[in-house]
Design an enzyme around this catalytic site. Sequence first.
Site, mmCIF file in Angstrom:
data_model
loop_
_atom_site.group_PDB
_atom_site.id
_atom_site.type_symbol
_atom_site.label_atom_id
_atom_site.label_comp_id
_atom_site.label_asym_id
_atom_site.label_seq_id
_atom_site.Cartn_x
_atom_site.Cartn_y
_atom_site.Cartn_z
ATOM 1 N N LYS A 234 -8.058 5.785 -19.655
ATOM 2 C CA LYS A 234 -7.910 6.436 -20.945
ATOM 3 C C LYS A 234 -6.981 6.029 -21.749
ATOM 4 O O LYS A 234 -6.503 5.026 -21.889
ATOM 5 C CB LYS A 234 -8.585 7.870 -20.980
ATOM 6 C CG LYS A 234 -9.856 8.159 -19.849
ATOM 7 C CD LYS A 234 -10.939 7.285 -20.186
ATOM 8 C CE LYS A 234 -11.983 7.404 -19.075
ATOM 9 N NZ LYS A 234 -12.234 8.683 -18.440
ATOM 10 N N ARG B 37 0.911 -1.189 -0.136
ATOM 11 C CA ARG B 37 0.076 0.040 -0.118
ATOM 12 C C ARG B 37 0.874 1.264 0.041
ATOM 13 O O ARG B 37 0.539 2.312 -0.555
ATOM 14 C CB ARG B 37 -0.977 0.225 1.036
ATOM 15 C CG ARG B 37 -1.821 1.220 1.332
ATOM 16 C CD ARG B 37 -3.130 1.033 1.893
ATOM 17 N NE ARG B 37 -3.237 0.432 3.157
ATOM 18 C CZ ARG B 37 -2.496 0.578 4.481
ATOM 19 N NH1 ARG B 37 -1.879 2.003 4.437
ATOM 20 N NH2 ARG B 37 -2.360 0.112 5.447
ATOM 21 N N ASP C 17 -6.719 18.844 -15.273
ATOM 22 C CA ASP C 17 -7.007 17.288 -15.747
ATOM 23 C C ASP C 17 -6.608 17.227 -17.143
ATOM 24 O O ASP C 17 -7.286 17.721 -17.982
ATOM 25 C CB ASP C 17 -8.299 16.904 -15.445
ATOM 26 C CG ASP C 17 -8.817 15.368 -15.880
ATOM 27 O OD1 ASP C 17 -8.183 15.041 -16.788
ATOM 28 O OD2 ASP C 17 -9.946 15.097 -15.285
ATOM 29 N N TYR D 90 -15.798 17.085 -17.028
ATOM 30 C CA TYR D 90 -15.965 15.888 -17.019
ATOM 31 C C TYR D 90 -17.236 15.684 -15.917
ATOM 32 O O TYR D 90 -16.881 15.963 -14.889
ATOM 33 C CB TYR D 90 -14.701 14.850 -16.575
ATOM 34 C CG TYR D 90 -15.124 13.489 -16.260
ATOM 35 C CD1 TYR D 90 -15.488 12.591 -17.352
ATOM 36 C CD2 TYR D 90 -15.006 12.745 -15.109
ATOM 37 C CE1 TYR D 90 -15.887 11.264 -17.054
ATOM 38 C CE2 TYR D 90 -15.042 11.515 -14.761
ATOM 39 C CZ TYR D 90 -15.623 10.672 -15.641
ATOM 40 O OH TYR D 90 -16.091 9.384 -15.439
#
Length: 388
Positions: A208, A58, A183, A110
């Site tokens: 993406k 982690r 972004d 978005y």
Amino acid sequence: MSNSLSDSDGLHPDSLLAHAGGGFDAATGAVVPPIQTATTFVRDEDYEPVLPGHIYSRDSNALYRKTEKLLAALEGGEDSRLFASGMAAIAAIVRSVKPGGTLLAQSGIYWGTTLFLRKHCARNNIALVEADASDLSAFQDEFSVTQPDLVWLEVPSNPFLKVADIRKIAELCNGTSAVLCVDATAATPLILKPLSFGADLVMHSATKALNGHSDLLGGVVSTSNASSEVWTFISEERQNAGAVLGSFETWLLLRGLRTLALRVERMNTNAIDLARSLEAHPKVKSVLYPGLKSHPQHSLAKSQMTNGFGSLMSIMIDGGKDESLKVAGALDIFQRATSLGGTESLVEHRFTIEGEGSGIPENLLRLSIGIEHGNDLIADFDQALTTI
Ligand SMILES: *Cc1c(COP(=O)(O)O)cnc(C)c1O
């Protein structure tokens, strides 16, 4: 001992990508990295980690670090962190704004980001101001009035393909306590490098084009300053809140990245060719694509974007909802599905998804352009448009 490429070799990004995560490993002779499935790593007799930094997955592991270093090199940044999805990356960044703070976000971006921002800010006593960042003077006014802690841009924006002036907005943030995050999912770092224009952070949904094969969820944030307060927060948040990317996904992402340059090249060519063809089509009212001269921020886009203008565009059909859905339904090669940046071309009727009051025109079709032969994409639209 290993022989792996890094940005310090002064290589072109395309060459770094072609070898993503790999290089000759003396222990195994392998030219691609192994998937690191271990969640935990041993300590020696003196209780020191056998491999420095390797304690628990982690926190970090070798595969994450290889991928993060490559992505940081592509952005021209100091460091990167992978997240379990684009939204997990966005959430970690947004949580850096404390209750009582202010967030100035570009409007019409978005949908998932807007939804998260609205809910998160309402629940946490954060003032959220949404403004059109492509209208620079109005955005400047909002900035002066709101004095935000975080400015959120999306370049180019999804689904309206608006282009904000990152340089100018970074200048506004400079000298204030505002952190600027862009972004740049729809562009990829091969096309747009917001850090080079003064942004503090750049994020991508790796789901993406970075991965590019529509087969994993992932997110990444990169920073221009790895010792900044916001970066310390984000890297602690990744570790402590635990939204890490799985090792299998990280390995797939690295494999996808090996062909990023080729995919982006083909997508760019296909997209501009299709955009020009659709713009000239009598059944299409307009095409929103920053590579077109008709785009309202075309010259700004040219000054910020390199190698092309990306794989995302939206078109306005000459008709209403019914005609637009008819065209979408008649397409053979374009798959009717959400998302973007995959090898396959996709079409989406955003109004059906977002609904009344969303501000999405009923005649808008959003297209993600893949790596098929460009003539087939043009022909597919030509036949679909004959149905209305
Ligand atoms: C898809 C997308 C996201 C969210 O990423 P996920 O990986 O789906 O969580 C954020 N921003 C943009 C521009 C996107 O297209």
